[in-house]
Design a protein around this motif. Structure first.
Motif, short mmCIF file in Angstrom:
data_model
loop_
_atom_site.label_atom_id
_atom_site.label_comp_id
_atom_site.label_asym_id
_atom_site.label_seq_id
_atom_site.Cartn_x
_atom_site.Cartn_y
_atom_site.Cartn_z
N TYR A 55 -4.73 -2.26 -1.08
CA TYR A 55 -3.68 -2.92 -0.29
C TYR A 55 -3.82 -2.60 1.20
O TYR A 55 -3.63 -3.46 2.05
CB TYR A 55 -2.28 -2.52 -0.77
CG TYR A 55 -1.81 -3.30 -1.96
CD1 TYR A 55 -1.79 -4.69 -1.97
CD2 TYR A 55 -1.34 -2.64 -3.09
CE1 TYR A 55 -1.34 -5.41 -3.07
CE2 TYR A 55 -0.88 -3.34 -4.20
CZ TYR A 55 -0.88 -4.73 -4.17
OH TYR A 55 -0.42 -5.43 -5.25
N TYR A 56 -4.16 -1.35 1.54
CA TYR A 56 -4.33 -0.99 2.94
C TYR A 56 -5.52 -1.72 3.58
O TYR A 56 -5.49 -2.04 4.76
CB TYR A 56 -4.51 0.52 3.10
CG TYR A 56 -3.25 1.32 2.89
CD1 TYR A 56 -2.03 0.94 3.44
CD2 TYR A 56 -3.27 2.50 2.15
CE1 TYR A 56 -0.89 1.68 3.26
CE2 TYR A 56 -2.13 3.25 1.96
CZ TYR A 56 -0.93 2.84 2.51
OH TYR A 56 0.20 3.58 2.33
N LYS B 57 -4.81 4.31 4.99
CA LYS B 57 -6.19 4.37 4.54
C LYS B 57 -6.78 5.76 4.78
O LYS B 57 -7.53 6.28 3.94
CB LYS B 57 -7.01 3.31 5.27
CG LYS B 57 -8.41 3.17 4.77
CD LYS B 57 -9.14 2.04 5.47
CE LYS B 57 -10.58 1.99 5.03
NZ LYS B 57 -11.31 0.90 5.65
N ALA C 209 -3.51 1.61 -3.70
CA ALA C 209 -3.02 1.74 -2.33
C ALA C 209 -4.13 1.43 -1.34
O ALA C 209 -3.93 0.68 -0.37
CB ALA C 209 -2.47 3.15 -2.10
N GLY D 255 0.82 -1.21 0.00
CA GLY D 255 0.00 0.00 0.00
C GLY D 255 0.85 1.26 0.00
O GLY D 255 0.59 2.21 -0.74
N SER E 63 -1.64 0.52 8.08
CA SER E 63 -2.77 0.45 7.15
C SER E 63 -3.85 1.48 7.50
O SER E 63 -4.44 2.08 6.62
CB SER E 63 -3.37 -0.95 7.15
OG SER E 63 -2.48 -1.85 6.53
#
Length: 132
Positions: free
Chosen positions: A113-114, A131, A110, A98, A127
């Motif tokens: 992935y987060y 995020k 990203a 991310g 994360s």
């Protein structure tokens, strides 16, 4: 036959000891700030054991430190292939992927992935920050 089995078993033990030595050497170089030597050593570790998660994550760390994002991404993805849901590095790896996507201005990627590590660890700070 017995000598073949003994030789095969001995070569496996040698490879394991050699990998341990390789990883220790690379980590020492990385800690000393010698990223070029650490990269070379970790690439050797990966060649000794292409499925070893520690070798791939160590190489990824060097690549991140040097801001070689595509190489780091490739190393994290290679490490990810060997991970199970119970692997303690799973959340970290998705979180780092991310970070890479974010640094490349790929915000949608990203975010995806987060979100992944939060499925396994709702308290993954990196994360959550990414995020946000």
């Amino acid at each position: 036959m017995i000598s073949f089995l003994f030789f095969f078993g001995a070569s496996e033990m040698w490879a394991e000891a050699s990998l341990s030595t390789c990883l220790a050497k690379g980590k020492k170089e990385f800690s000393a700030g010698d990223n070029a030597s650490a990269r070379k050593t970790f690439k050797r570790c990966v060649s000794l054991s292409p499925k070893n998660i520690d070798a791939w994550l160590s190489l990824a760390a060097v690549e991140m430190k040097e801001n070689q994002l595509e190489q780091a991404r490739a190393a994290f993805l290679a490490a990810l292939k060997g991970m199970t849901r119970s692997c303690p590095y799973l959340s970290y790896t998705y979180s780092m992927l991310g970070d890479i996507a974010y640094k490349q201005s790929k915000y949608k990627e990203a975010l995806a992935y987060y979100n992944r590590p939060l499925q396994y660890n709702e308290a993954n700070a990196n994360s959550l920050v990414g995020k946000g």
